[in-house]
Design a protein around this motif. Structure first.
Motif, mmCIF file in Angstrom:
data_model
loop_
_atom_site.group_PDB
_atom_site.id
_atom_site.type_symbol
_atom_site.label_atom_id
_atom_site.label_comp_id
_atom_site.label_asym_id
_atom_site.label_seq_id
_atom_site.Cartn_x
_atom_site.Cartn_y
_atom_site.Cartn_z
ATOM 1 N N PRO A 1 -6.489 2.322 -4.253
ATOM 2 C CA PRO A 1 -7.778 1.771 -3.590
ATOM 3 C C PRO A 1 -8.309 0.314 -4.071
ATOM 4 C CG PRO A 1 -7.978 3.888 -4.247
ATOM 5 C CD PRO A 1 -6.698 3.686 -4.894
ATOM 6 N N ALA A 2 -8.084 0.160 -5.430
ATOM 7 C CA ALA A 2 -8.411 -1.127 -6.034
ATOM 8 C C ALA A 2 -7.670 -2.146 -5.512
ATOM 9 C CB ALA A 2 -8.204 -1.249 -7.334
ATOM 10 N N ILE A 3 -6.410 -1.968 -5.301
ATOM 11 C CA ILE A 3 -5.615 -3.067 -4.620
ATOM 12 C C ILE A 3 -5.802 -3.550 -3.045
ATOM 13 C CG2 ILE A 3 -3.360 -3.768 -4.057
ATOM 14 C CD1 ILE A 3 -3.547 -3.751 -7.079
ATOM 15 N N SER A 4 -6.427 -2.135 -2.661
ATOM 16 C CA SER A 4 -6.548 -2.449 -1.229
ATOM 17 C C SER A 4 -7.966 -3.293 -0.875
ATOM 18 C CB SER A 4 -6.653 -0.946 -0.455
ATOM 19 O OG SER A 4 -7.723 -0.270 -0.860
ATOM 20 N N GLY B 1 0.817 -1.033 -0.019
ATOM 21 C CA GLY B 1 0.220 0.072 0.083
ATOM 22 C C GLY B 1 0.836 1.302 0.149
ATOM 23 N N VAL B 2 2.055 1.120 0.804
ATOM 24 C CA VAL B 2 2.919 2.378 0.703
ATOM 25 C C VAL B 2 3.449 2.677 -0.631
ATOM 26 C CG1 VAL B 2 4.897 3.192 1.403
ATOM 27 C CG2 VAL B 2 3.292 2.247 3.042
ATOM 28 N N ARG B 3 3.933 1.768 -1.211
ATOM 29 C CA ARG B 3 4.600 1.811 -2.727
ATOM 30 C C ARG B 3 3.717 1.978 -3.801
ATOM 31 N NH1 ARG B 3 8.254 2.508 -0.123
ATOM 32 N NH2 ARG B 3 8.764 0.927 1.300
ATOM 33 N N MET B 4 2.351 1.446 -3.719
ATOM 34 C CA MET B 4 1.732 1.458 -5.132
ATOM 35 C C MET B 4 1.200 2.966 -5.555
ATOM 36 S SD MET B 4 -1.905 -0.118 -4.078
ATOM 37 C CE MET B 4 -1.395 -1.210 -2.818
ATOM 38 N N PRO B 5 1.340 3.054 -6.730
ATOM 39 C CA PRO B 5 0.803 4.519 -7.019
ATOM 40 C C PRO B 5 -0.480 4.838 -6.759
ATOM 41 C CG PRO B 5 1.351 3.042 -9.144
ATOM 42 C CD PRO B 5 1.284 2.230 -7.784
#
Lengths: 364, 406, 560
Positions: free
Chosen positions: C409-412, C400-404
């Protein structure tokens, strides 16, 4: 070796933790059943005299601790002999506590685990505490003190609320008057736990403030006596005099009986943790006393003594082949023979010598 | 250096894995909620009632399991001692029995007659067994009782526990007794204790042992509390019926809530609910022996009435109170008679004397049994009807006044 | 061998005597011949394209060679001020009576040792010095100093026949403006945060503490980075011994780079091997100001908005500046909540494992049945399950820290769904475990200080292992050494666990609870030295009783 000073409040708190320590484990004065509280109060009074003796010793020569005192007033040879005796006494007390701890864990929390493992871990934790200078041990006592107080208060509260207390178990009072049984119980109690305060003679010189120390200590001491008498008696009031005297760990049994259905059941596991902390403190102070003694006698830093002494204590903890022997040894034999020597006789001797030689040797 | 590291590593692994001896994963536990013992010394049969968690809740989602599986599983094992019998269950059972949540302990008739000291010891000595377990005596065998379900509850052991709790609070006929209480009653001077009995009533009890029990609206059999077993020392010496048990409850000051039906002056029944009662029982030394002084006070309200007396008038109330007092006195007398007959001092009178005056007790102790049997009652009951509910005179009386009925 | 290496690494450093990291210095003096100096400078800087140098010739003579030169690094200087200074320099050069010279071999001519003053009168350098519109004018005697100045955003003027250079500091270039701090934001309170520019940060503090007692001492550390580091304290409140200790430790740092305050933090902290932080960091100037008033010392580092604060106690990590900007009852509640959550974050998974594996009797029966039913299907023992869940959570957090920001939000959501729901339904983990792990993770975020939260994360794993092998006893055996360690820690002479151990009654009013502002009479004992009194006693708000009962008088006195 640290020259750090501690404050009087820290010492008092440590004294409280030390005394309450493992005393609440067993039923004190069980021989006189429902009159146990009288036995405790009586022993408390006697113990107060012993404590005053220790404090008097301290007051006469406030800057020296136990070992230095013996060395100074009894001469280097005799003093060293006595000091070694004290070291052995402290170490043995500690090993007894270690065994108690192991047995308690075995009985309550981890019945399937080998006892030497719990004892080893306990020893490591205690040794770690002793490894820092002793100021840290006292500060840890301060830090954990509120937890212990809160836990005991909650305990008392829930026991009262659960309606388990039968006040009639206190009667009849002093059915047979003050007789040999009572005297025996009182004597036992003086040695354990009240006489064990002798170990604090090693720590008194560390106190920063001088003035109202004695008064504060005595006041807290009386508080301790009352508290112990009360907690002790709770077990009798809940379990009944006959059962309480025959139960191995009566307070634990009492806590087990507490039931608020659906909310708390079986609080004894949590209560055991408090007992562990208390036992832990006793171990820390005895251990510290012993290693400090070794340092004074041999001149080698106390930190180096921790491991060898620890190994010795570990071995000694397993002298008794079984629990019954361990208890018998502790409550019947040593309680009457060895303990009083170190707690009362030797300090009295020291004091007398101090008084006699006060003209020749001025206090430090 | 390398060797020391290796040694430390080995020690660390050993220490950490050693705790494995005491580990108990939840899914290897068999949670026992009720146990029972049958047989006699040297030959005990232990019955354990174990919960099947998945029958109650499925793994995810939490909805109750369907009725096809009963919530408990019962099995019996034998041995020379209680503990041996328990451990031998391992031969039949894949789970490790876990007694910490055991709430009910049923003593079979045979064992009750034989003696229960050993059972008490095993409870006191073992960590897992709690002394807060409630005890019942079975009229037949513990095995029979424990195999029966109590619909609509899924867990019969828990249902029994709830039953005892509620009963104490609502009817107070049978005082629930725990192992701890048995222990200290027996180890006191009185050496006597009373334990509620349980039996099955109705027929077709086999129904109750399967999930068929849940399929009927009105099962043909059920478990019921039926009496009070009296124990002198370790053996059961007799029982009391419901009425006598109520009397004993009164004497023990255990009545918290009771519904009493009494008949009025013209034998019409009314119902009075006691919501608080206090009874003081004192043995008093008289010239010929002891007299049991009983002073009872009860408050409550009127709940149902057929009375033709004028309830709205204090005098009428006073009449009713007298009736109730008479009723209670009779109950107490019956209870006492039952106790005296069996010579069982479940009230702990011996202890009361001992605590009050140890010397007196010591002198009387050898003849206590006769003294007990000879004791007379001196009862005074004071009842106060505090409320009469939402209605004034009884409906019957109103009707009588209106239509002249009887 | 391992032993020896350990011993070497763990010996505390002493003052670095002489041997500095990085390249050895060559202190060439500024050459009197201007063109020689210019050439030397250019070559030393590797003919870097952003190093600008220009010469100015004199209009009086006819030499084509410059008599004055200006050099600076484009991008590091403020262009507006630069223009003014160059104008001044150009004018000076024009009016100068000096002549430029050709580059000779290096050593100055014998006859022109008199600083090239033509027939009395001033040299170019002196004229320039007089005419430059700047208050911060410094003389630099060696080439290295010149380079250092130029690299720090100064513009340097070299004059022919002069053995020194004139340097004016005009740092500029594009920097981030003062914005709301990203990591420690408040709802009510100032929304300024430090920037990467040291002078801006120092100014932000000065604005809050307009007292001459506020002292700031600047040093440069790091051979390659030459980072400017400022030590700030309030003279008279902070203890001299602490300030001295801070100075000593910073001065003994011998490294080639200081890129962020953590570099310094790790170099000067007490107990470097302890998981607990003994130095606090903050992005907020108001927090720094408040701490300075308590007697703490702040260290500001150029290039990072995070300032360091020392000495600190354990409980300070649970305080937030917002505590003082909200009402005291709410603030007290929140502080207590934070400490409780700290314990939860530390102990919850361990307690869960210990109780469900060893001490099941503590749980009420219905809960036990539910848990047992859940565990019927799950394959792993509780300890492994907890471990895997915790690690998975750490992975999600790190991702979560690294992602653009776009796909964040989608990834989380996917993460939550996958891990939470699906795993439970597949029967891989039990639902309770998911709840425990999630709640622990959330609890971890309640801790205001990231360093403390990090410490908790690490210790949690150790406690879980102990819990999984030895149950409650294991937890106790783990907590006691932790407490002992906490109690024994000191931060620049202050006991870490103050004011509980040792017990200072007067400090208690600001540790777990927050006493109303009007009751805060004294500063904390151990941190502030002698200057304890913060405000006059008895500061309870003066409520005018007459104002309340004014209706009796109000009739006659109508405001006009």
């Amino acid at each position: 070796m640290s020259q750090q000073k501690i404050r009087a409040s820290e010492l008092v708190v440590s004294l409280i933790l030390f005394e309450v320590g493992s005393t609440t484990l067993f039923l004190q004065g069980g021989g006189v059943k429902q009159n146990a509280w009288i036995a405790v109060l009586g022993a408390g009074a006697a113990g107060a005299l012993v404590l005053l003796l220790h404090l008097a010793i301290h007051r006469r020569d406030p800057r020296l601790d136990l070992f230095l005192l013996f060395h100074r007033y009894m001469g280097p040879w005799v003093g060293t002999v006595f000091n070694l005796g004290f070291i052995a006494y402290f170490a043995y007390e500690m090993s007894r506590n270690l065994r108690d701890m192991g047995e308690l864990t075995m009985l309550t929390l981890l019945p399937g685990t080998r006892i030497w493992i719990t004892a080893l871990i306990t020893l490591l934790v205690v040794a770690n505490t002793v490894r820092h200078d002793w100021r840290v041990s006292f500060l840890t006592g301060m830090a954990l003190f509120p937890i212990m107080v809160a836990s005991y208060l909650i305990l008392i509260l829930i026991i009262f609320l659960s309606g388990l207390i039968h006040y009639e178990f206190l009667l009849p009072v002093l059915e047979n008057g003050v007789n040999m049984d009572m005297a025996k119980e009182v004597m036992k109690l003086v040695s354990f736990p009240f006489g064990e305060t002798v170990v604090f003679l090693v720590f008194y010189p560390l106190i920063q403030q001088r003035r109202s120390v004695v008064r504060n200590i005595m006041i807290s001491y009386f508080g301790i006596v009352l508290f112990l008498a009360f907690i002790n008696q709770l077990s009798v009031m809940v379990l009944g005099p006959v059962l309480a005297a025959n139960t191995t760990l009566p307070l634990l049994e009492t806590v087990q009986l507490v039931q608020f259905p659906g909310v708390f059941e079986r609080m004894d596991a949590l209560f055991t943790l408090i007992l562990f902390m208390g036992l832990g403190f006793k171990m820390v102070y005895f251990y510290s006393g012993a290693v400090i003694g070794l340092e004074r006698v041999t001149g080698i830093g106390y930190r180096k003594w921790i491991i060898p002494l620890g190994a010795l204590i570990f071995w000694a903890a397993f002298w008794s082949p079984n629990y019954t022997h361990h208890i018998w040894l502790g409550r019947e034999i040593v309680l009457f023979t060895i303990w009083p020597v170190f707690q009362i006789v030797l300090p009295a001797l020291l004091f007398t010598v101090m008084l006699l030689r006060r003209n020749k040797i001025k206090p430090h | 250096m390398k060797r020391i590291t290796l040694l430390l590593l080995v020690m660390a692994v050993m220490v950490l894995s050693a705790g494995c001896g005491s580990r108990r994963e939840l899914n290897e536990l068999g949670l026992v909620i009720a146990t029972g013992v049958d047989g006699s010394k040297g030959n005990y049969r232990i019955t354990s009632q174990m919960i099947i968690p998945s029958a109650l809740y499925s793994g995810s989602g939490g909805a109750s399991g369907t009725g096809s599986q009963t919530g408990v599983f019962v099995f019996t094992s034998e041995g020379h001692t209680v503990k041996e019998a328990l451990d031998r269950s391992v031969l039949k059972n894949s789970r490790r029995l876990y007694f910490s949540h055991n709430n009910i302990f049923v003593i079979g008739k045979e064992t009750a007659d034989d003696g229960i000291y050993e059972l008490i010891d095993s409870f006191l000595r073992n960590l897992e067994a709690r002394e807060t377990v409630k005890v019942l005596v079975a009229e037949s065998s513990a095995k029979e009782i424990l195999e029966m379900l109590m619909p609509p509850e899924k867990l019969p052991g828990k249902a029994l526990d709830d039953l005892l709790n509620k009963e104490e609070k609502v009817e107070s006929v049978y005082k629930a007794v725990t192992v701890h209480e048995i222990a200290y009653m027996l180890s006191s001077e009185a050496n006597a204790v009373s334990i509620p009995e349980i039996r099955m009533e109705g027929s077709e009890e086999e129904d109750l042992k399967t999930s068929e029990a849940f399929k009927r609206t009105a099962p043909r059999a059920n478990l019921i509390l039926s009496g009070l077993s009296l124990f002198r020392g370790e053996k059961r010496v007799g029982s009391l019926n419901e009425q006598q048990s109520l009397g004993v409850s009164w004497l023990m000051n255990q009545v918290k809530h009771q519904t009493l039906s009494f008949d009025g002056s013209r034998e019409e029944m009314s119902s009075f609910v006691i919501d608080s009662a206090k009874v003081k029982v004192t043995p008093v030394k008289g010239e010929e022996g002891y007299i049991l002084k009983v002073r009872a006070k009860a408050n409550g309200g009127l709940r149902e009435s057929n009375s033709m007396d004028d309830i709205t008038d204090p005098k009428g109330i006073k009449l009713m109170e007298t009736e109730i007092e008479r009723e209670i006195t009779q109950i107490i007398q019956e209870g006492w008679a039952g106790l005296q007959q069996q010579k069982v001092d479940v009230l702990g009178l011996a202890d009361k004397i001992y605590r009050r005056n140890p010397k007196e007790w010591r002198s009387i102790q050898p003849q206590w049994n006769e003294q007990f049997a000879k004791m007379k009652l001196d009862i005074q009951v004071k009842v106060s009807i505090k409320r009469t509910g939402l209605f004034g005179e009884s409906f019957r009386k109103l009707q009588n006044k209106l239509h002249g009925e009887e | 061998m391992l032993n020896k290496w350990l011993k070497q690494v763990l010996t505390p450093r002493t003052q670095a005597a002489g041997q500095k990291a990085g390249t050895p210095s060559q202190s060439l003096p500024v050459n009197k011949n201007l063109l020689v100096s210019m050439e030397l400078l250019r070559s030393k800087l590797g003919r870097s394209p952003d190093f600008v140098m220009r010469g100015f010739t004199s209009s009086k003579g006819d030499s084509p060679y410059p008599v004055l030169a200006v050099c600076y690094v484009d991008g590091l200087v403020d262009h507006m001020q630069l223009t003014e200074l160059i104008e001044a320099a150009a004018r000076t050069a024009e009016n100068s009576l000096q002549n430029g010279r050709e580059p000779s071999g290096g050593e100055p001519d014998e006859g022109e040792l008199d600083e090239g003053k033509p027939d009395g009168g001033e040299s170019v350098a002196e004229q320039l010095a007089r005419s430059l519109p700047s208050a911060d004018l410094q003389k630099k005697a060696t080439l290295d100093d010149v380079i250092a100045s130029v690299l720090s955003g100064s513009v340097v003027f070299l004059a022919d026949n002069t053995s020194y250079a004139l340097s004016v500091s005009i740092p500029g270039g594009l920097r981030r403006s003062v914005e709301e701090p990203t990591s420690q934001s408040v709802i009510r309170g100032p929304k300024e945060g430090f920037t990467e520019e040291l002078s801006t940060n120092m100014a932000l503090i000065r604005r809050k503490l307009k007292t001459p007692d506020l002292r700031m001492e600047v040093r440069q550390i790091g051979t390659y980075t030459q980072t400017r580091v400022a030590v700030a304290y309030i003279q008279g409140i902070a203890q001299d011994s602490v300030v001295e200790e801070v100075r000593r430790r910073i001065d003994s740092i011998n490294t080639d780079s200081i890129l962020e305050s953590n570099y310094i933090e790790e170099m000067i902290q007490d107990a470097p091997l302890s998981p607990f932080p003994t130095i606090m960091n903050t992005e907020r100037p108001d927090a720094v100001a408040a701490s300075l008033l308590d007697g703490q010392v702040a260290v500001l580092i150029d290039g990072t908005p995070f300032a360091l604060l020392m000495p600190v106690t354990f409980f300070k990590f649970f305080q937030s500046s917002e505590d003082y900007y909200q009402r005291y009852d709410l603030a007290t509640f929140l502080r207590v909540l934070r400490i409780m959550t700290f314990l939860v974050a530390l102990l919850l998974p361990s307690l869960y494992i210990a109780i469900t594996t060893f001490q099941q009797e503590i749980l009420p029966m219905t809960m036990l049945i539910t848990l047992a039913a859940q565990r019927e299907g799950t394959p792993l023992p509780a300890l492994l399950e907890a471990f895997i869940m915790e690690l998975t959570f750490e992975v999600i957090r790190e991702a979560g820290v690294r992602m653009p920001r776009i796909i964040g939000p989608a990834i989380s959501i996917v993460g939550a769904l996958v891990i939470g729901q699906a795993a439970v339904q597949a029967g891989l983990v039990s639902g309770t475990m998911v709840i425990v792990v999630s709640f622990t993770a959330i609890a971890n975020f309640v801790i205001p200080s990231i360093d403390m939260a990090a410490a908790v994360r690490l210790m949690r794993f150790t406690l879980m292992i102990l819990a999984g092998t030895l149950g409650l006893f294991g937890i106790l055996a783990g907590m006691i050494p932790i407490i002992v360690h906490l109690v024994s820690l000191r931060s620049f002479g202050v006991d870490y666990y103050a004011p509980y151990a040792p017990f200072h009654k007067s400090n208690m009013k600001d540790m777990m609870i927050r006493v109303p502002i009007w009751a805060m009479k004294t500063r904390p004992d151990q941190i502030a030295g002698k200057n304890r009194t913060r405000q006059a006693p008895y500061q309870y708000p003066p409520v005018e009783e007459t104002l309340l009962g004014s209706s009796s008088q109000g009739g006659q006195e109508e405001p006009s």
